[in-house]
Scaffold this motif. Structure first.
Motif, PDB file in Angstrom:
ATOM      1  N   GLY A 140      -7.469  12.440  -7.588  1.00  0.00           N
ATOM      2  CA  GLY A 140      -6.146  13.037  -7.787  1.00  0.00           C
ATOM      3  C   GLY A 140      -5.166  12.075  -8.437  1.00  0.00           C
ATOM      4  N   ASP A 141      -5.578  10.836  -8.672  1.00  0.00           N
ATOM      5  CA  ASP A 141      -4.701   9.842  -9.308  1.00  0.00           C
ATOM      6  C   ASP A 141      -5.118   9.594 -10.753  1.00  0.00           C
ATOM      7  N   GLY A 142      -4.136   9.176 -11.541  1.00  0.00           N
ATOM      8  CA  GLY A 142      -4.432   8.691 -12.880  1.00  0.00           C
ATOM      9  C   GLY A 142      -4.454   7.165 -12.843  1.00  0.00           C
ATOM     10  N   VAL A 159      -1.579  -8.699  -2.473  1.00  0.00           N
ATOM     11  CA  VAL A 159      -2.655  -7.748  -2.708  1.00  0.00           C
ATOM     12  C   VAL A 159      -2.077  -6.338  -2.761  1.00  0.00           C
ATOM     13  N   ASP A 160      -2.140  -5.750  -3.949  1.00  0.00           N
ATOM     14  CA  ASP A 160      -1.682  -4.374  -4.167  1.00  0.00           C
ATOM     15  C   ASP A 160      -2.919  -3.509  -3.946  1.00  0.00           C
ATOM     16  N   THR A 161      -2.989  -2.886  -2.779  1.00  0.00           N
ATOM     17  CA  THR A 161      -4.227  -2.220  -2.366  1.00  0.00           C
ATOM     18  C   THR A 161      -4.157  -0.720  -2.618  1.00  0.00           C
ATOM     19  N   TRP A 162      -5.070  -0.232  -3.432  1.00  0.00           N
ATOM     20  CA  TRP A 162      -5.110   1.216  -3.697  1.00  0.00           C
ATOM     21  C   TRP A 162      -6.203   1.876  -2.868  1.00  0.00           C
ATOM     22  N   TRP A 163      -5.832   2.921  -2.176  1.00  0.00           N
ATOM     23  CA  TRP A 163      -6.814   3.727  -1.439  1.00  0.00           C
ATOM     24  C   TRP A 163      -6.147   4.972  -0.913  1.00  0.00           C
ATOM     25  N   GLN A 164      -6.860   5.766  -0.117  1.00  0.00           N
ATOM     26  CA  GLN A 164      -6.369   7.075   0.325  1.00  0.00           C
ATOM     27  C   GLN A 164      -6.871   7.392   1.734  1.00  0.00           C
ATOM     28  N   THR A 165      -6.215   8.367   2.370  1.00  0.00           N
ATOM     29  CA  THR A 165      -6.708   8.868   3.654  1.00  0.00           C
ATOM     30  C   THR A 165      -8.193   9.231   3.516  1.00  0.00           C
ATOM     31  N   GLU A 166      -8.517   9.840   2.401  1.00  0.00           N
ATOM     32  CA  GLU A 166      -9.880  10.316   2.165  1.00  0.00           C
ATOM     33  C   GLU A 166     -10.882   9.172   2.001  1.00  0.00           C
ATOM     34  N   GLY A 205      -0.302   7.008 -10.871  1.00  0.00           N
ATOM     35  CA  GLY A 205       0.332   8.040 -10.035  1.00  0.00           C
ATOM     36  C   GLY A 205      -0.488   9.311  -9.982  1.00  0.00           C
ATOM     37  N   ARG A 206      -0.004  10.238  -9.174  1.00  0.00           N
ATOM     38  CA  ARG A 206      -0.745  11.480  -8.948  1.00  0.00           C
ATOM     39  C   ARG A 206      -0.764  12.335 -10.209  1.00  0.00           C
ATOM     40  N   VAL A 207      -1.864  13.025 -10.411  1.00  0.00           N
ATOM     41  CA  VAL A 207      -1.907  13.979 -11.517  1.00  0.00           C
ATOM     42  C   VAL A 207      -1.836  15.411 -10.993  1.00  0.00           C
ATOM     43  N   HIS A 241       5.031   8.345   1.740  1.00  0.00           N
ATOM     44  CA  HIS A 241       4.428   9.482   2.438  1.00  0.00           C
ATOM     45  C   HIS A 241       4.012  10.540   1.435  1.00  0.00           C
ATOM     46  N   ASN A 242       2.792  11.012   1.564  1.00  0.00           N
ATOM     47  CA  ASN A 242       2.299  12.055   0.678  1.00  0.00           C
ATOM     48  C   ASN A 242       2.878  13.398   1.064  1.00  0.00           C
ATOM     49  N   LEU A 243       3.568  14.026   0.157  1.00  0.00           N
ATOM     50  CA  LEU A 243       4.116  15.337   0.475  1.00  0.00           C
ATOM     51  C   LEU A 243       3.580  16.343  -0.531  1.00  0.00           C
ATOM     52  N   ILE A 271       3.604  14.661  -4.111  1.00  0.00           N
ATOM     53  CA  ILE A 271       4.680  13.727  -4.454  1.00  0.00           C
ATOM     54  C   ILE A 271       4.732  12.682  -3.349  1.00  0.00           C
ATOM     55  N   ILE A 272       4.874  11.422  -3.754  1.00  0.00           N
ATOM     56  CA  ILE A 272       4.891  10.370  -2.744  1.00  0.00           C
ATOM     57  C   ILE A 272       6.317   9.872  -2.554  1.00  0.00           C
ATOM     58  N   VAL A 273       6.876  10.191  -1.386  1.00  0.00           N
ATOM     59  CA  VAL A 273       8.249   9.809  -1.072  1.00  0.00           C
ATOM     60  C   VAL A 273       8.186   8.734   0.007  1.00  0.00           C
ATOM     61  N   VAL A 323       0.832  -1.207   0.000  1.00  0.00           N
ATOM     62  CA  VAL A 323       0.000   0.000   0.000  1.00  0.00           C
ATOM     63  C   VAL A 323       0.863   1.252   0.000  1.00  0.00           C
ATOM     64  N   GLY A 324       0.324   2.310  -0.541  1.00  0.00           N
ATOM     65  CA  GLY A 324       0.948   3.615  -0.365  1.00  0.00           C
ATOM     66  C   GLY A 324       1.435   4.249  -1.640  1.00  0.00           C
ATOM     67  N   GLU A 325       1.811   3.458  -2.605  1.00  0.00           N
ATOM     68  CA  GLU A 325       2.319   3.986  -3.871  1.00  0.00           C
ATOM     69  C   GLU A 325       2.346   2.832  -4.867  1.00  0.00           C
ATOM     70  N   PRO A 326       2.537   3.168  -6.134  1.00  0.00           N
ATOM     71  CA  PRO A 326       2.602   2.077  -7.105  1.00  0.00           C
ATOM     72  C   PRO A 326       3.797   1.173  -6.794  1.00  0.00           C
ATOM     73  N   ILE A 327       3.612  -0.119  -6.882  1.00  0.00           N
ATOM     74  CA  ILE A 327       4.759  -1.019  -6.678  1.00  0.00           C
ATOM     75  C   ILE A 327       5.328  -1.374  -8.055  1.00  0.00           C
TER      76      ILE A 327
HETATM   77  C1  6R9 Z   1      -3.507   4.479   1.972  1.00  0.00           C
HETATM   78  C2  6R9 Z   1      -2.656   5.635   1.603  1.00  0.00           C
HETATM   79  C3  6R9 Z   1      -2.929   8.140  -1.021  1.00  0.00           C
HETATM   80  C4  6R9 Z   1      -2.200   8.137  -2.352  1.00  0.00           C
HETATM   81  C5  6R9 Z   1      -3.087   7.735  -3.490  1.00  0.00           C
HETATM   82  C6  6R9 Z   1      -2.079   7.182  -4.482  1.00  0.00           C
HETATM   83  C7  6R9 Z   1      -1.061   6.499  -3.608  1.00  0.00           C
HETATM   84  C8  6R9 Z   1      -1.815   4.434  -2.361  1.00  0.00           C
HETATM   85  C9  6R9 Z   1      -1.469   2.887  -3.837  1.00  0.00           C
HETATM   86  C10 6R9 Z   1      -1.124   4.131  -4.409  1.00  0.00           C
HETATM   87  C11 6R9 Z   1      -0.572   3.102  -6.381  1.00  0.00           C
HETATM   88  C12 6R9 Z   1      -1.313   1.713  -4.660  1.00  0.00           C
HETATM   89  N1  6R9 Z   1      -1.341   5.063  -3.447  1.00  0.00           N
HETATM   90  N2  6R9 Z   1      -1.884   3.111  -2.575  1.00  0.00           N
HETATM   91  N3  6R9 Z   1      -0.682   4.239  -5.673  1.00  0.00           N
HETATM   92  N4  6R9 Z   1      -0.871   1.879  -5.925  1.00  0.00           N
HETATM   93  N5  6R9 Z   1      -1.585   0.475  -4.192  1.00  0.00           N
HETATM   94  O1  6R9 Z   1      -1.551   5.461   1.141  1.00  0.00           O
HETATM   95  O2  6R9 Z   1      -3.218   6.879   1.806  1.00  0.00           O
HETATM   96  O3  6R9 Z   1      -1.336   8.437   2.449  1.00  0.00           O
HETATM   97  O4  6R9 Z   1      -3.612   9.305   1.732  1.00  0.00           O
HETATM   98  O5  6R9 Z   1      -2.029   8.289   0.066  1.00  0.00           O
HETATM   99  O6  6R9 Z   1      -1.165   7.148  -2.330  1.00  0.00           O
HETATM  100  O7  6R9 Z   1      -1.470   8.215  -5.189  1.00  0.00           O
HETATM  101  O8  6R9 Z   1      -3.813   8.839  -3.977  1.00  0.00           O
HETATM  102  P1  6R9 Z   1      -2.534   8.284   1.576  1.00  0.00           P
END
Ligand code: 6R9
Length: 635
Positions: free
Chosen positions: A486-488, A396-403, A501-503, A512-514, A507-509, A372-376
């Motif tokens: 906010g993602d493509g 499991v490559d899980t995509w989601w957000q704080t929101e 990734g983000r559009v 961590h979302n920065l 920037i995800i470092v 989780v957190g960014e594209p793997i």
């Molecule tokens: C849960 C979390 C959200 C942003 C999201 C996206 C990126 C998260 C991802 C992913 C590709 C995945 N992101 N999971 N991108 N594949 N499996 O990370 O929440 O800290 O709010 O970040 O992270 O860009 O919009 P948050």
């Protein structure tokens, strides 16, 4: 067929179709079967994305801690709820049963009450990964206080901004924290932050490192003596479905951090449901998510989702590299972890080290791996699959957000065939849409666009604390009647999603979302800096790293550039935290700007990524000549 636990692909499709055909009925059935309600809802859902306003399970009453703790006491009282694995492997792990958790949460909740915290009050939690962190979230929820956890790696400035934004009256912290070989003076950071936070009346301090710290008379109180005095039972506050549960800050592309507000019933139902399905959790399993509770992943998938299912969840205080790079694998072997959930950045860092670290441990307990957190990237995915999963555990490559509050797009292990870099299919109840630049939905497969969600799901954030207009502008204004992520993303020929990734300017470092804005603000505070712009560029371990373009004031031009670089990173560390430090800092005489004065980050990003050949049309810039200068001096 149960909606709650999906076990094969055909069942997924059946459940998914049902969830889209009649979402209200679907989410009603899930809520009926698995939770403890003090009063059932009058209406499952009402929504209007134009306001935007979303309400789930209106009229229902509950307390989330009764669902996460009390409800399990008859059948799972002696089951371990939390395994605490300390930073130092020589310190013994602690197993906290559901019965003990009940007692500790109740005591803590009573302390909060004794200190004057009431339903609806905001409490800031700034703690390391120790049991008190999970317990303090639950204690707030027990009495209806709204917790706002701030990641304990954030600086005092970041902390005070967040405390003031949501007007917290209390801070819960510790005397310090252990991180690998280091000790961190957390209480010192809190003291500094509180110079600027007049609203904070009480600071509760947990003892962790036994350091000699200053306690401010009348404000600071040691937690343990208060707990010792507290009564062991605490009647839960009965909450309405839409009462706030917590605020969690996330960076935006502009302006100050956004305090995303999550509410009670929908968040509970959704995190519980997704936890069960995405990790295929079974009664005797031990589950471990390596995130910090300071991020949404920790809230939803260390604390609330697992506990709502009566699961055993591991809480790890340390870092993957201490005492050596085998620590994760050692912990998996030691506690016989069945589901392991981590971030691509951790995988890439560990993949760089010798394979011996992995191979000397017995990882045969693992059934499911998650990221989780960014594209793997593909390389990291294969390394994880081969060396950790031994090619037998689905990833499991899980995509989601704080929101979004919970996982939105993810394979269901042993049901959805996985492909590296694809988050695959939407979970039941999630209706994604890909949008083109003209605001139209792109139908069909083998397409890509901007990722939106076109129907509400129970765990979505309801607003930004104190700024509903910003919530509307950020998420519901780009596309009519849709939540914009906010993602493509692209959708392949079988309907699998891949997040590209983000559009925007986030920037995800290292996961961590920065946001660019707060970092640029920090850089610009250096007396020699006139202006700056930062962009991301690919980095082997961090995924993305930060590249800064800095214009110096005339007074700064004669200064030693390496010293300036150090000073700039020092300011960033103080204001945001070390994760936001720049890897590269290039000094320049100008930045490419549009005629309306907006920095063209797109061009800067391409240069930082060495994609000079396709910079696009630069002729409409205010100052096209600066582009050549920047290319020539690229680091
Ligand atoms: C849960 C979390 C959200 C942003 C999201 C996206 C990126 C998260 C991802 C992913 C590709 C995945 N992101 N999971 N991108 N594949 N499996 O990370 O929440 O800290 O709010 O970040 O992270 O860009 O919009 P948050």
């Amino acid at each position: 067929m149960s909606n709650y636990h999906i076990k094969h692909l055909e069942e997924y499709y059946q459940v998914y179709r049902k969830s889209v055909r009649d979402p209200e009925n679907f989410w009603e059935e899930v809520a009926e079967e698995h939770f403890l309600w003090r009063k059932k809802w009058d209406k499952v859902l009402s929504w209007d994305f134009t306001k935007p306003e979303v309400k789930w399970y209106e009229g229902a009453q509950l307390n989330i801690t009764e669902n996460c703790i009390d409800r399990h006491l008859t059948t799972r009282g002696e089951k371990t709820a939390i395994i605490f694995e300390p930073n130092n492997p020589d310190e013994e792990a602690e197993h906290i049963t559901y019965r003990q958790l009940h007692e500790r949460v109740c005591e803590f909740a009573n302390v909060l009450k004794d200190q004057g915290v009431k339903k609806g009050d905001r409490v800031c939690i700034y703690l390391p990964m120790i049991p008190e962190l999970a317990i303090s979230l639950l204690a707030c929820a027990r009495i209806g206080a709204i917790h706002s956890v701030v990641f304990a790696g954030f600086s005092s400035t970041a902390l005070s901004t967040r405390i003031n934004d949501s007007d917290c009256k209390m801070v819960i912290t510790s005397d310090g924290s252990y991180r690998g070989g280091k000790e961190i003076d957390l209480k010192g950071i809190v003291d500094e932050a509180l110079h600027d936070c007049p609203g904070v009346k009480t600071v509760l301090v947990a003892k962790r490192i036994n350091s000699d710290i200053a306690m401010k008379e009348g404000r600071d109180k040691w937690l343990q003596p208060l707990l010792d005095e507290a009564y062991r039972d605490c009647v839960p506050e009965i909450m309405d479905a839409e009462d706030p549960l917590f605020i969690l800050y996330t960076s935006g592309s502009t302006g100050k951090p956004k305090g995303m507000l999550h509410t009670t019933a929908g968040y509970m139902v959704y995190t519980a449901y997704t936890f069960k399905n995405v990790f295929q959790y079974r009664e005797k399993d031990v589950y471990w998510c390596t995130a910090d509770i300071g991020w949404i992943t920790g809230h939803s998938y260390i604390v609330y989702g697992p506990l709502a299912n009566g699961a055993t969840t591991v809480l790890f205080e340390g870092v993957p590299s201490y005492p050596d790079f085998g620590r994760f694998w050692e912990i998996i072997e030691k506690h016989k972890v069945n589901q392991f959930y981590t971030a691509p950045t951790a995988i890439r860092a560990l993949a760089k080290e010798s394979l011996d670290f992995v191979e000397k441990h017995d990882l045969s307990s693992i059934k499911v791996l998650g990221t989780v957190g960014e594209p793997i990237n593909e390389e990291a995915w294969h390394w994880y699959n081969v060396n950790v999963g031994k090619k037998k555990s689905p990833i499991v490559d899980t995509w989601w957000q704080t929101e979004t509050g919970g996982i939105m797009i993810s394979p269901i292990p042993y049901a959805t065939p996985t492909i590296p870099t694809y988050a695959t299919l939407p979970l039941p109840g999630v209706q994604p849409a890909l949008m083109d630049e003209n605001g139209n939905e792109i139908k069909g497969n083998q397409v890509d666009g901007r990722l939106c969600i076109k129907f509400p799901w129970p765990a979505m954030a309801r607003t930004i604390w104190g700024n509903h207009q910003r919530y509307k502008d950020t998420y519901f204004s780009a596309y009519e009647n849709k939540y914009f992520t906010g993602d493509g993303a692209l959708r392949d020929e079988v309907g699998y999603y891949r997040i590209t990734g983000r559009v925007d300017d986030v920037i995800i470092v290292s996961g961590h979302n920065l946001g660019t804005a707060p970092i640029e603000d920090a850089i610009n505070e250096h007396p020699a800096v006139a202006e700056s712009a930062i962009v991301g560029f690919p980095h082997d371990i961090k995924g993305s790293a930060l590249y800064g373009y800095v214009i110096l004031k005339v007074t700064g031009e004669s200064r030693d550039q390496n010293n300036l670089r150090k000073e700039i990173n020092q300011i960033i560390t103080e204001q945001i935290g070390p994760i936001a430090k720049l890897d590269k800092i290039q000094f320049t005489s100008g930045l490419p700007k549009t005629r309306s004065g907006k920095i063209m980050r797109r061009i800067l990003r391409k240069i930082a990524c060495n994609e000079m050949e396709n910079l696009g049309d630069t002729s409409t810039l205010l100052n096209p000549e600066v582009v050549q200068e920047i290319i020539e001096n690229k680091l």
